[in-house]
Design a protein around this motif. Structure first.
Motif, PDB file in Angstrom:
ATOM      1  N   SER A  33       1.359  18.545  17.356  1.00  0.00           N
ATOM      2  CA  SER A  33       0.808  19.323  16.239  1.00  0.00           C
ATOM      3  C   SER A  33       1.514  20.661  16.032  1.00  0.00           C
ATOM      4  CB  SER A  33      -0.684  19.571  16.464  1.00  0.00           C
ATOM      5  OG  SER A  33      -0.915  20.344  17.630  1.00  0.00           O
ATOM      6  N   SER A  34       2.469  21.009  16.889  1.00  0.00           N
ATOM      7  CA  SER A  34       3.122  22.310  16.767  1.00  0.00           C
ATOM      8  C   SER A  34       4.110  22.330  15.603  1.00  0.00           C
ATOM      9  CB  SER A  34       3.844  22.667  18.063  1.00  0.00           C
ATOM     10  OG  SER A  34       4.962  21.827  18.261  1.00  0.00           O
ATOM     11  N   ARG A  35       4.214  23.497  14.975  1.00  0.00           N
ATOM     12  CA  ARG A  35       5.166  23.690  13.877  1.00  0.00           C
ATOM     13  C   ARG A  35       6.381  24.496  14.334  1.00  0.00           C
ATOM     14  NH1 ARG A  35       2.728  26.543   9.100  1.00  0.00           N
ATOM     15  NH2 ARG A  35       4.699  25.898   8.138  1.00  0.00           N
ATOM     16  N   TYR A  36       6.121  25.516  15.144  1.00  0.00           N
ATOM     17  CA  TYR A  36       7.192  26.380  15.621  1.00  0.00           C
ATOM     18  C   TYR A  36       7.092  26.499  17.142  1.00  0.00           C
ATOM     19  CZ  TYR A  36       7.332  27.644  10.692  1.00  0.00           C
ATOM     20  OH  TYR A  36       7.394  27.593   9.323  1.00  0.00           O
ATOM     21  N   ALA A  37       8.064  25.922  17.827  1.00  0.00           N
ATOM     22  CA  ALA A  37       8.044  25.890  19.286  1.00  0.00           C
ATOM     23  C   ALA A  37       9.271  26.590  19.848  1.00  0.00           C
ATOM     24  CB  ALA A  37       8.002  24.450  19.790  1.00  0.00           C
ATOM     25  N   ALA A  38       9.112  27.187  21.021  1.00  0.00           N
ATOM     26  CA  ALA A  38      10.242  27.821  21.697  1.00  0.00           C
ATOM     27  C   ALA A  38      10.055  27.698  23.201  1.00  0.00           C
ATOM     28  CB  ALA A  38      10.367  29.294  21.308  1.00  0.00           C
ATOM     29  N   GLU A  39      11.176  27.663  23.914  1.00  0.00           N
ATOM     30  CA  GLU A  39      11.139  27.678  25.370  1.00  0.00           C
ATOM     31  C   GLU A  39      11.766  28.973  25.871  1.00  0.00           C
ATOM     32  OE1 GLU A  39      12.483  25.249  29.386  1.00  0.00           O
ATOM     33  OE2 GLU A  39      13.286  24.604  27.446  1.00  0.00           O
ATOM     34  N   ILE A  40      11.028  29.705  26.678  1.00  0.00           N
ATOM     35  CA  ILE A  40      11.513  30.945  27.275  1.00  0.00           C
ATOM     36  C   ILE A  40      12.132  30.617  28.630  1.00  0.00           C
ATOM     37  CG2 ILE A  40      10.825  33.187  28.186  1.00  0.00           C
ATOM     38  CD1 ILE A  40       8.548  33.140  26.080  1.00  0.00           C
ATOM     39  N   GLY A  41      13.412  30.948  28.781  1.00  0.00           N
ATOM     40  CA  GLY A  41      14.144  30.549  29.982  1.00  0.00           C
ATOM     41  C   GLY A  41      14.541  29.089  29.889  1.00  0.00           C
ATOM     42  N   ASN A  44      19.707  25.062  30.835  1.00  0.00           N
ATOM     43  CA  ASN A  44      20.680  24.170  30.216  1.00  0.00           C
ATOM     44  C   ASN A  44      20.064  23.169  29.244  1.00  0.00           C
ATOM     45  OD1 ASN A  44      19.424  22.827  32.312  1.00  0.00           O
ATOM     46  ND2 ASN A  44      21.273  21.835  33.088  1.00  0.00           N
ATOM     47  N   GLY A  45      18.809  23.396  28.858  1.00  0.00           N
ATOM     48  CA  GLY A  45      18.226  22.683  27.721  1.00  0.00           C
ATOM     49  C   GLY A  45      17.661  21.307  27.998  1.00  0.00           C
ATOM     50  N   LEU A  46      17.392  20.973  29.269  1.00  0.00           N
ATOM     51  CA  LEU A  46      16.889  19.633  29.571  1.00  0.00           C
ATOM     52  C   LEU A  46      15.533  19.372  28.917  1.00  0.00           C
ATOM     53  CD1 LEU A  46      17.832  19.359  33.353  1.00  0.00           C
ATOM     54  CD2 LEU A  46      19.146  18.612  31.358  1.00  0.00           C
ATOM     55  N   LEU A  47      14.634  20.343  28.991  1.00  0.00           N
ATOM     56  CA  LEU A  47      13.315  20.171  28.386  1.00  0.00           C
ATOM     57  C   LEU A  47      13.419  20.162  26.867  1.00  0.00           C
ATOM     58  CD1 LEU A  47      10.275  19.898  28.783  1.00  0.00           C
ATOM     59  CD2 LEU A  47      10.125  22.396  28.868  1.00  0.00           C
ATOM     60  N   GLN A  48      14.235  21.031  26.317  1.00  0.00           N
ATOM     61  CA  GLN A  48      14.448  21.023  24.863  1.00  0.00           C
ATOM     62  C   GLN A  48      14.914  19.640  24.404  1.00  0.00           C
ATOM     63  OE1 GLN A  48      17.154  24.582  25.187  1.00  0.00           O
ATOM     64  NE2 GLN A  48      16.328  24.979  23.139  1.00  0.00           N
ATOM     65  N   ARG A  49      15.892  19.097  25.090  1.00  0.00           N
ATOM     66  CA  ARG A  49      16.463  17.804  24.696  1.00  0.00           C
ATOM     67  C   ARG A  49      15.434  16.691  24.810  1.00  0.00           C
ATOM     68  NH1 ARG A  49      21.646  15.616  24.168  1.00  0.00           N
ATOM     69  NH2 ARG A  49      21.392  13.452  23.520  1.00  0.00           N
ATOM     70  N   ASP A  50      14.633  16.708  25.880  1.00  0.00           N
ATOM     71  CA  ASP A  50      13.611  15.677  26.033  1.00  0.00           C
ATOM     72  C   ASP A  50      12.582  15.746  24.903  1.00  0.00           C
ATOM     73  OD1 ASP A  50      14.600  14.413  28.268  1.00  0.00           O
ATOM     74  OD2 ASP A  50      13.434  15.591  29.692  1.00  0.00           O
ATOM     75  N   ILE A  51      12.179  16.950  24.528  1.00  0.00           N
ATOM     76  CA  ILE A  51      11.213  17.100  23.440  1.00  0.00           C
ATOM     77  C   ILE A  51      11.838  16.682  22.112  1.00  0.00           C
ATOM     78  CG2 ILE A  51       9.857  18.778  22.118  1.00  0.00           C
ATOM     79  CD1 ILE A  51       9.390  20.276  24.745  1.00  0.00           C
ATOM     80  N   GLU A  52      13.090  17.045  21.901  1.00  0.00           N
ATOM     81  CA  GLU A  52      13.797  16.612  20.691  1.00  0.00           C
ATOM     82  C   GLU A  52      13.819  15.086  20.600  1.00  0.00           C
ATOM     83  OE1 GLU A  52      17.118  20.230  20.413  1.00  0.00           O
ATOM     84  OE2 GLU A  52      17.653  18.267  21.217  1.00  0.00           O
ATOM     85  N   ASP A  53      14.202  14.429  21.695  1.00  0.00           N
ATOM     86  CA  ASP A  53      14.367  12.976  21.683  1.00  0.00           C
ATOM     87  C   ASP A  53      13.037  12.245  21.583  1.00  0.00           C
ATOM     88  OD1 ASP A  53      17.065  13.406  21.918  1.00  0.00           O
ATOM     89  OD2 ASP A  53      17.194  12.853  24.047  1.00  0.00           O
ATOM     90  N   TYR A  54      12.012  12.754  22.263  1.00  0.00           N
ATOM     91  CA  TYR A  54      10.728  12.051  22.307  1.00  0.00           C
ATOM     92  C   TYR A  54       9.839  12.378  21.107  1.00  0.00           C
ATOM     93  CZ  TYR A  54       6.544   9.896  24.303  1.00  0.00           C
ATOM     94  OH  TYR A  54       5.444   9.092  24.513  1.00  0.00           O
ATOM     95  N   TYR A  55       9.816  13.651  20.718  1.00  0.00           N
ATOM     96  CA  TYR A  55       8.912  14.079  19.646  1.00  0.00           C
ATOM     97  C   TYR A  55       9.612  14.332  18.314  1.00  0.00           C
ATOM     98  CZ  TYR A  55       5.358  14.775  23.263  1.00  0.00           C
ATOM     99  OH  TYR A  55       4.449  14.593  24.277  1.00  0.00           O
TER     100      TYR A  55
END
Length: 235
Positions: A33-41, A44-55
């Motif tokens: 349900s999020s519109r604007y998400a960010a990761e602090i710290g 190398n972007g592993l969590l970003q990539r997983d969220i991109e690919d899955y969600y």
């Protein structure tokens, strides 16, 4: 975190995979349900990539380590070499979802840091946080990784409450991996290199540990290697 981390923390590492699974179990609806998400710290972007690919959503990445940013594997998400204490007005109360995964344990001033985190969080926003569990497990690996402390569920909840954040869901996780932490505690490591404490040591062991890590009830308040929580902003 030393740069050695980026050599062993890969997208297929059993701990990275299990951490993502726990996040989905605990906060799937919040992320969707999020519109604007960010990761602090963001590292190398592993969590970003997983969220991109899955969600299929973008997660802005804030990071101070330029080596990590150069190795960032995200595809859709903007990256910023940015110190959250700068409190850029452009980001004030902008994000309805913030991720703070394995960062707070590195910070001396928890409350000061969390107040800067909250600057970026929307009034009704959510903070997803993951930290290492139980001070008893503190070891040479923690020192090498730059950890100042480890947390219990109650300690994390108290730190959150002091800073206007309410725990909506919280769990220990990694219960089947506790013997590995005890083994790691017995290992001697140089402060400059904790690689041996996180390296999965090949595909076979990585696959076995990935299978083992799934065998625990969730949520649970008994024991684990990490604590994950869904925190609501109480602005």
């Amino acid at each position: 975190m030393g740069d050695w981390w980026f050599d062993v923390a890969t997208s297929d590492h059993f701990w990275i995979r299990r951490r993502f699974d726990i996040m989905r179990r605990l906060a799937d609806s919040v992320i969707r349900s999020s519109r604007y998400a960010a990761e602090i710290g963001c590292g190398n972007g592993l969590l970003q990539r997983d969220i991109e690919d899955y969600y299929g959503i973008s997660v802005a990445g804030f990071e101070l380590n330029e080596v990590a940013l150069q190795k960032n594997v995200s595809r859709l998400s903007p990256l910023y070499c940015y110190n959250i204490h700068q409190r850029n007005p452009e980001f004030r109360a902008h994000f309805d979802l913030l991720l703070l995964f394995d960062v707070l344990e590195h910070v001396e001033d928890e409350s000061g840091f969390l107040q800067s985190v909250k600057f970026h969080l929307a009034e009704s926003g959510t903070l997803l946080i993951n930290v290492p569990a139980h001070q008893f497990f503190y070891s040479d690996y923690d020192r090498a990784a730059g950890h100042i402390r480890r947390y219990s569920v109650s300690q994390l909840a108290k730190v959150a409450e002091r800073n206007g954040l309410k725990a909506r869901a919280v769990t220990y996780w990694g219960l089947p991996l506790v013997p590995l932490l005890l083994l790691r505690k017995a290992m001697s490591m140089q402060r400059s290199n904790g690689k041996a404490g996180f390296d999965a040591r090949g595909n076979t062991i990585n696959t076995l540990l990935s299978f083992l890590a799934r065998w625990e009830p969730l949520p649970q308040r008994l024991l684990g290697t990490s604590v994950m929580a869904v925190l609501e902003n109480q602005a």
